[in-house]
Design an enzyme around this catalytic site. Sequence first.
Site, PDB file in Angstrom:
ATOM      1  N   ASP A 128       0.721  -1.255  -0.169  1.00 29.19           N
ATOM      2  CA  ASP A 128       0.051   0.075   0.002  1.00 29.19           C
ATOM      3  C   ASP A 128       0.972   1.233   0.000  1.00 29.19           C
ATOM      4  O   ASP A 128       2.133   1.119   0.378  1.00 29.19           O
ATOM      5  CB  ASP A 128      -0.933  -0.137   1.137  1.00 29.19           C
ATOM      6  CG  ASP A 128      -1.913   1.049   1.013  1.00 29.19           C
ATOM      7  OD1 ASP A 128      -2.311   1.673   0.264  1.00 29.19           O
ATOM      8  OD2 ASP A 128      -2.538   1.781   2.449  1.00 29.19           O
ATOM      9  N   SER A 129       0.204   2.303  -0.188  1.00 30.21           N
ATOM     10  CA  SER A 129       1.043   3.706  -0.136  1.00 30.21           C
ATOM     11  C   SER A 129       1.315   3.983   1.396  1.00 30.21           C
ATOM     12  O   SER A 129       2.509   4.586   1.511  1.00 30.21           O
ATOM     13  CB  SER A 129       0.274   4.752  -0.461  1.00 30.21           C
ATOM     14  OG  SER A 129      -1.249   4.948   0.349  1.00 30.21           O
ATOM     15  N   TYR A 174      -0.836   8.286  -2.471  1.00 33.02           N
ATOM     16  CA  TYR A 174      -1.207   8.166  -3.718  1.00 33.02           C
ATOM     17  C   TYR A 174      -2.166   9.080  -4.426  1.00 33.02           C
ATOM     18  O   TYR A 174      -2.058   9.312  -5.511  1.00 33.02           O
ATOM     19  CB  TYR A 174      -1.354   6.573  -3.905  1.00 33.02           C
ATOM     20  CG  TYR A 174      -0.121   5.819  -3.988  1.00 33.02           C
ATOM     21  CD1 TYR A 174       1.256   6.356  -3.791  1.00 33.02           C
ATOM     22  CD2 TYR A 174      -0.430   4.375  -4.157  1.00 33.02           C
ATOM     23  CE1 TYR A 174       2.437   5.201  -4.001  1.00 33.02           C
ATOM     24  CE2 TYR A 174       0.961   3.522  -4.257  1.00 33.02           C
ATOM     25  CZ  TYR A 174       1.935   3.844  -4.002  1.00 33.02           C
ATOM     26  OH  TYR A 174       3.010   3.098  -4.067  1.00 33.02           O
ATOM     27  N   GLY A 175      -3.233   9.240  -3.707  1.00 32.89           N
ATOM     28  CA  GLY A 175      -4.542   9.849  -4.033  1.00 32.89           C
ATOM     29  C   GLY A 175      -3.766  11.171  -4.728  1.00 32.89           C
ATOM     30  O   GLY A 175      -4.820  11.774  -5.404  1.00 32.89           O
ATOM     31  N   CYS A 193      -4.574  -1.240  -2.048  1.00 36.37           N
ATOM     32  CA  CYS A 193      -4.720   0.019  -2.140  1.00 36.37           C
ATOM     33  C   CYS A 193      -5.739   0.217  -3.413  1.00 36.37           C
ATOM     34  O   CYS A 193      -5.265  -0.146  -4.614  1.00 36.37           O
ATOM     35  CB  CYS A 193      -3.332   0.600  -2.397  1.00 36.37           C
ATOM     36  SG  CYS A 193      -3.569   2.345  -2.785  1.00 36.37           S
ATOM     37  N   ASN A 194      -7.026   0.877  -3.147  1.00 41.69           N
ATOM     38  CA  ASN A 194      -7.546   1.138  -4.289  1.00 41.69           C
ATOM     39  C   ASN A 194      -7.206   2.143  -5.123  1.00 41.69           C
ATOM     40  O   ASN A 194      -7.268   1.848  -6.683  1.00 41.69           O
ATOM     41  CB  ASN A 194      -8.863   1.668  -3.840  1.00 41.69           C
ATOM     42  CG  ASN A 194     -10.032   0.801  -2.717  1.00 41.69           C
ATOM     43  OD1 ASN A 194     -10.827   0.231  -3.376  1.00 41.69           O
ATOM     44  ND2 ASN A 194      -9.422   0.830  -1.731  1.00 41.69           N
ATOM     45  N   THR A 195      -6.357   2.937  -4.717  1.00 41.45           N
ATOM     46  CA  THR A 195      -5.873   4.024  -5.615  1.00 41.45           C
ATOM     47  C   THR A 195      -4.828   3.593  -6.780  1.00 41.45           C
ATOM     48  O   THR A 195      -4.740   3.870  -7.921  1.00 41.45           O
ATOM     49  CB  THR A 195      -5.213   5.209  -4.808  1.00 41.45           C
ATOM     50  OG1 THR A 195      -6.306   5.550  -3.758  1.00 41.45           O
ATOM     51  CG2 THR A 195      -4.885   6.489  -5.555  1.00 41.45           C
ATOM     52  N   CYS A 201     -10.968   3.042   0.039  1.00 37.89           N
ATOM     53  CA  CYS A 201      -9.637   3.246   0.250  1.00 37.89           C
ATOM     54  C   CYS A 201      -9.397   2.607   1.606  1.00 37.89           C
ATOM     55  O   CYS A 201      -9.998   2.683   2.564  1.00 37.89           O
ATOM     56  CB  CYS A 201      -9.435   4.930   0.948  1.00 37.89           C
ATOM     57  SG  CYS A 201      -7.724   5.197   1.329  1.00 37.89           S
ATOM     58  N   THR A 202      -8.216   1.756   1.418  1.00 34.63           N
ATOM     59  CA  THR A 202      -7.848   0.676   2.595  1.00 34.63           C
ATOM     60  C   THR A 202      -7.611   1.348   3.970  1.00 34.63           C
ATOM     61  O   THR A 202      -7.586   0.726   5.046  1.00 34.63           O
ATOM     62  CB  THR A 202      -6.860  -0.119   2.196  1.00 34.63           C
ATOM     63  OG1 THR A 202      -5.786   0.577   1.682  1.00 34.63           O
ATOM     64  CG2 THR A 202      -7.302  -1.003   1.077  1.00 34.63           C
ATOM     65  N   HIS A 203      -7.171   2.582   3.857  1.00 33.59           N
ATOM     66  CA  HIS A 203      -7.030   3.424   5.075  1.00 33.59           C
ATOM     67  C   HIS A 203      -8.359   3.537   5.952  1.00 33.59           C
ATOM     68  O   HIS A 203      -8.190   3.686   7.323  1.00 33.59           O
ATOM     69  CB  HIS A 203      -6.390   4.875   4.961  1.00 33.59           C
ATOM     70  CG  HIS A 203      -4.971   4.827   4.652  1.00 33.59           C
ATOM     71  ND1 HIS A 203      -4.391   4.297   3.436  1.00 33.59           N
ATOM     72  CD2 HIS A 203      -3.733   5.152   5.487  1.00 33.59           C
ATOM     73  CE1 HIS A 203      -3.198   4.585   3.413  1.00 33.59           C
ATOM     74  NE2 HIS A 203      -2.904   4.862   4.762  1.00 33.59           N
TER      75      HIS A 203
END
Length: 294
Positions: free
Chosen positions: A28-29, A60-61, A92-94, A207-209
Amino acid sequence: MPIDLMAGTTALGAATESIQEPTILLFDSGLGGLTVFEQVRRARPDARYLYVADDAAFPYGRLPEPILIERVIAVMERLIGKHAPDLVVVACNTASTLVLPSLRERFTSSFVGVVPPIKPAAAATRSSLISLLATPGTVARAYTHDLIATYASACNVTLVGAPNLANFAEAELAGSAVDDEAVSREIAGCFVTADDGRRTDVVCLACTHYPLLLPRFELLAPWPVTWIDPAPAIAKRVLHLLGASPPEPDRMSKPVRAIFTGGEGVSTALRHSLASRGLREVAIEAMPLSGIAS
Ligand code: DGL
């Protein structure tokens, strides 16, 4: 129909026999992928895990699409070369909504991605008002718009690109509390009332966050909604590709390493927080953003 970004590829098909003690790299970012790690680890407790946070390029967004593609490929090149994982989970979706086709073209490894849970949201809504809470990058993706057209054309989908929430989740994990008002501002756009009185009843955590902040969201929401976290579906996908865990008594004992590409935010408080989630080893493998994707 959008291609299935969650599907595995070349190296692995559906598992007929379980791969014993596979090495799974989660990427992930930042630390959002921990929400996916938790579910995947529950499904395959015997695996060896590497958790990679590309914090040198976080968030990353905000990255333009060509830069993000170049960055993820460069980082993956290094990681796959060094750690030879059996499976990479792009948590990470982004990144997934943009980079997976390029990764699959470039590498023979198997990848599983995380994409906005539009399909389950459309199945769950009663009011037909869904909101998608994501980074500005994910909200802008053609892939996200294709998903909506394919699976939620009968619904009214509100896209909410939150500029700060991923940062807030990182701050909270590192022990700095973010105030309620700031969190409320970021999620406010998700709550819509139609002229006929129908209200949003499902919010996609795209968003995984964001599942890290779910207790805050539940508390601050102006009315109760169903929050959909795709992480359990990702864990199922991993099981489909790798097969089930063999039964053993001491299965979770392997140390899990967290690798940071920057490491600036790796404080004592964050180390404690990581250790409490099972990541007891922390390493920095420096990959500055400017050197790779300027
Ligand atoms: N965790 C990432 C996601 O799922 C995004 C955070 C970022 O902007 O880097 O989209």
